[in-house]
Write a protein that holds these residues in place. Structure first.
Motif, PDB file in Angstrom:
ATOM      1  N   ALA A 132       0.808  -1.194  -0.006  1.00  0.00           N
ATOM      2  CA  ALA A 132      -0.026   0.072  -0.034  1.00  0.00           C
ATOM      3  C   ALA A 132       1.081   1.191  -0.110  1.00  0.00           C
ATOM      4  O   ALA A 132       0.417   2.204  -0.640  1.00  0.00           O
ATOM      5  CB  ALA A 132      -1.051  -0.060   1.121  1.00  0.00           C
ATOM      6  N   VAL A 133       1.938   1.222   0.718  1.00  0.00           N
ATOM      7  CA  VAL A 133       3.165   2.385   0.709  1.00  0.00           C
ATOM      8  C   VAL A 133       3.850   2.471  -0.537  1.00  0.00           C
ATOM      9  O   VAL A 133       4.929   3.356  -0.466  1.00  0.00           O
ATOM     10  CB  VAL A 133       3.585   2.631   1.927  1.00  0.00           C
ATOM     11  CG1 VAL A 133       2.595   2.701   3.178  1.00  0.00           C
ATOM     12  CG2 VAL A 133       4.646   1.580   2.239  1.00  0.00           C
ATOM     13  N   GLY A 134       4.032   1.436  -1.305  1.00  0.00           N
ATOM     14  CA  GLY A 134       4.874   1.317  -2.499  1.00  0.00           C
ATOM     15  C   GLY A 134       5.979   0.758  -2.373  1.00  0.00           C
ATOM     16  O   GLY A 134       7.084   0.854  -3.251  1.00  0.00           O
ATOM     17  N   ALA A 136       6.389  -2.729  -1.766  1.00  0.00           N
ATOM     18  CA  ALA A 136       6.620  -4.391  -1.779  1.00  0.00           C
ATOM     19  C   ALA A 136       7.842  -4.853  -2.438  1.00  0.00           C
ATOM     20  O   ALA A 136       8.341  -5.765  -1.931  1.00  0.00           O
ATOM     21  CB  ALA A 136       5.229  -4.719  -2.872  1.00  0.00           C
ATOM     22  N   PRO A 137       8.454  -4.219  -3.311  1.00  0.00           N
ATOM     23  CA  PRO A 137       9.957  -4.658  -4.032  1.00  0.00           C
ATOM     24  C   PRO A 137      10.764  -4.444  -3.042  1.00  0.00           C
ATOM     25  O   PRO A 137      11.935  -4.971  -3.093  1.00  0.00           O
ATOM     26  CB  PRO A 137      10.061  -3.912  -5.350  1.00  0.00           C
ATOM     27  CG  PRO A 137       8.559  -3.216  -5.405  1.00  0.00           C
ATOM     28  CD  PRO A 137       7.966  -2.792  -4.144  1.00  0.00           C
ATOM     29  N   HIS A 138      10.709  -3.640  -1.712  1.00  0.00           N
ATOM     30  CA  HIS A 138      11.784  -3.401  -1.103  1.00  0.00           C
ATOM     31  C   HIS A 138      11.513  -4.126   0.343  1.00  0.00           C
ATOM     32  O   HIS A 138      12.134  -3.711   1.480  1.00  0.00           O
ATOM     33  CB  HIS A 138      11.574  -1.763  -0.934  1.00  0.00           C
ATOM     34  CG  HIS A 138      11.945  -0.940  -2.165  1.00  0.00           C
ATOM     35  ND1 HIS A 138      13.322  -1.399  -2.823  1.00  0.00           N
ATOM     36  CD2 HIS A 138      11.164  -0.476  -2.908  1.00  0.00           C
ATOM     37  CE1 HIS A 138      13.048  -0.490  -3.921  1.00  0.00           C
ATOM     38  NE2 HIS A 138      11.863  -0.133  -3.966  1.00  0.00           N
ATOM     39  N   ALA A 139      10.561  -4.933   0.550  1.00  0.00           N
ATOM     40  CA  ALA A 139      10.240  -5.677   1.780  1.00  0.00           C
ATOM     41  C   ALA A 139      11.508  -6.262   2.295  1.00  0.00           C
ATOM     42  O   ALA A 139      11.630  -6.233   3.864  1.00  0.00           O
ATOM     43  CB  ALA A 139       9.352  -6.707   1.572  1.00  0.00           C
ATOM     44  N   GLU A 186       0.584  13.103   0.340  1.00  0.00           N
ATOM     45  CA  GLU A 186      -0.433  12.128  -0.428  1.00  0.00           C
ATOM     46  C   GLU A 186      -0.778  11.005  -0.172  1.00  0.00           C
ATOM     47  O   GLU A 186      -1.767  10.250  -0.041  1.00  0.00           O
ATOM     48  CB  GLU A 186       0.249  12.192  -1.874  1.00  0.00           C
ATOM     49  CG  GLU A 186       0.131  13.629  -2.641  1.00  0.00           C
ATOM     50  CD  GLU A 186       0.863  13.718  -3.887  1.00  0.00           C
ATOM     51  OE1 GLU A 186       0.968  12.356  -4.389  1.00  0.00           O
ATOM     52  OE2 GLU A 186       0.842  14.497  -4.597  1.00  0.00           O
ATOM     53  N   LEU A 187       0.493  10.408   0.521  1.00  0.00           N
ATOM     54  CA  LEU A 187       0.178   8.885   0.952  1.00  0.00           C
ATOM     55  C   LEU A 187      -0.610   8.921   2.199  1.00  0.00           C
ATOM     56  O   LEU A 187      -1.662   8.141   2.216  1.00  0.00           O
ATOM     57  CB  LEU A 187       1.725   8.171   1.305  1.00  0.00           C
ATOM     58  CG  LEU A 187       1.722   6.885   1.940  1.00  0.00           C
ATOM     59  CD1 LEU A 187       0.961   5.913   0.992  1.00  0.00           C
ATOM     60  CD2 LEU A 187       3.028   6.477   2.395  1.00  0.00           C
TER      61      LEU A 187
END
Length: 244
Positions: A132-134, A136-139, A186-187
């Motif tokens: 949701a905070v953009g 996911a690829p950096h988890a 914005e988030l």
């Protein structure tokens, strides 16, 4: 929903007391972001600490979903804070050795009952929030592998892990440049709407205020006026409350 009713907070100063918050009343409704602004030393962070149940005021009520937090015993206040309040501090304070995913899942282990049985659900929610905070690829990245804006996004996601009804945010853009700061605001606005949190956001950055659903200005601990508005963004005018 969170309502602060006639909040007054003082601190000792020698033989006298300094008033940090002076009879402040405001309300934030679900799905809205209320900005709190004012000069340095005006009581913004003190008011947020009272709202977070981290400091008990001299007088007044903090109502969170109808519960008066000022009437709770310390252990009860801690439980309320853990279950219903998300806090985003000015500094992300991420644990250096943990990945972004682990920063969120560790919240399940901090004193919550039945934490072991919830680990699968907690891991799932962590992944959903990072998406949701953009991030996911950096988890699986650790803080030193993330930019300042990305670390603040982890900070926000972490505050939402307990599915709070109230979200309290202190100067989320202070360490970011204008572009990254705008994306964080914005988030916050998007997540507040999606998750129906009642959000109070302290900021010194006036450029973001027109995006808020409501704004109060503190000077010397008192609400003094609404800041200027733009024609495209309606901000509510009453000084004591922000209605939905």
């Amino acid at each position: 929903m969170i309502s602060l009713n006639d909040i007054t907070l003082t601190f000792p100063d020698g033989d006298e007391r300094i008033t940090a918050v002076d009879n402040v009343t405001l309300t934030a409704h679900p799905g809205t972001v209320t900005g709190i602004t004012g000069p340095s030393g005006s009581g913004k962070s003190s008011l947020l600490a009272v709202a977070a149940t981290l400091i008990r005021p001299d007088s007044g009520q903090v109502l969170i979903d109808g519960v008066d937090a000022t009437a709770l015993a310390p252990r009860e206040a801690t439980e309320l804070r853990r279950e219903q309040i998300g806090i985003v501090f000015q500094q992300s304070n991420l644990i250096p050795s943990l990945t972004a995913h682990e920063q969120l899942t560790v919240m399940n282990e901090l004193g919550a009952r039945h934490s072991r049985g919830r680990r699968t659900a907690v891991a799932k929610r962590s992944r959903e929030l990072l998406d949701a905070v953009g991030l996911a690829p950096h988890a699986d990245k650790r803080p030193h592998q993330l930019s300042g804006g990305q670390r603040q996004r982890v900070n926000i996601a972490r505050a939402l892990m307990n599915e709070p009804s109230v979200l309290l945010i202190d100067e989320p853009t202070s360490a970011l440049d204008q572009e990254r700061g705008a994306s964080i605001i914005e988030l916050i606005l998007r997540l507040t709407g999606d998750l129906k949190t009642s959000t109070l956001l302290v900021t010194h950055d006036l450029v973001h205020l027109p995006q808020m659903h409501g704004v109060v200005t503190l000077v010397d601990g008192r609400i003094v006026a609404d800041p200027p508005r733009t024609a495209s963004t309606p901000l509510r005018a009453d000084l004591g409350a922000v209605a939905s």
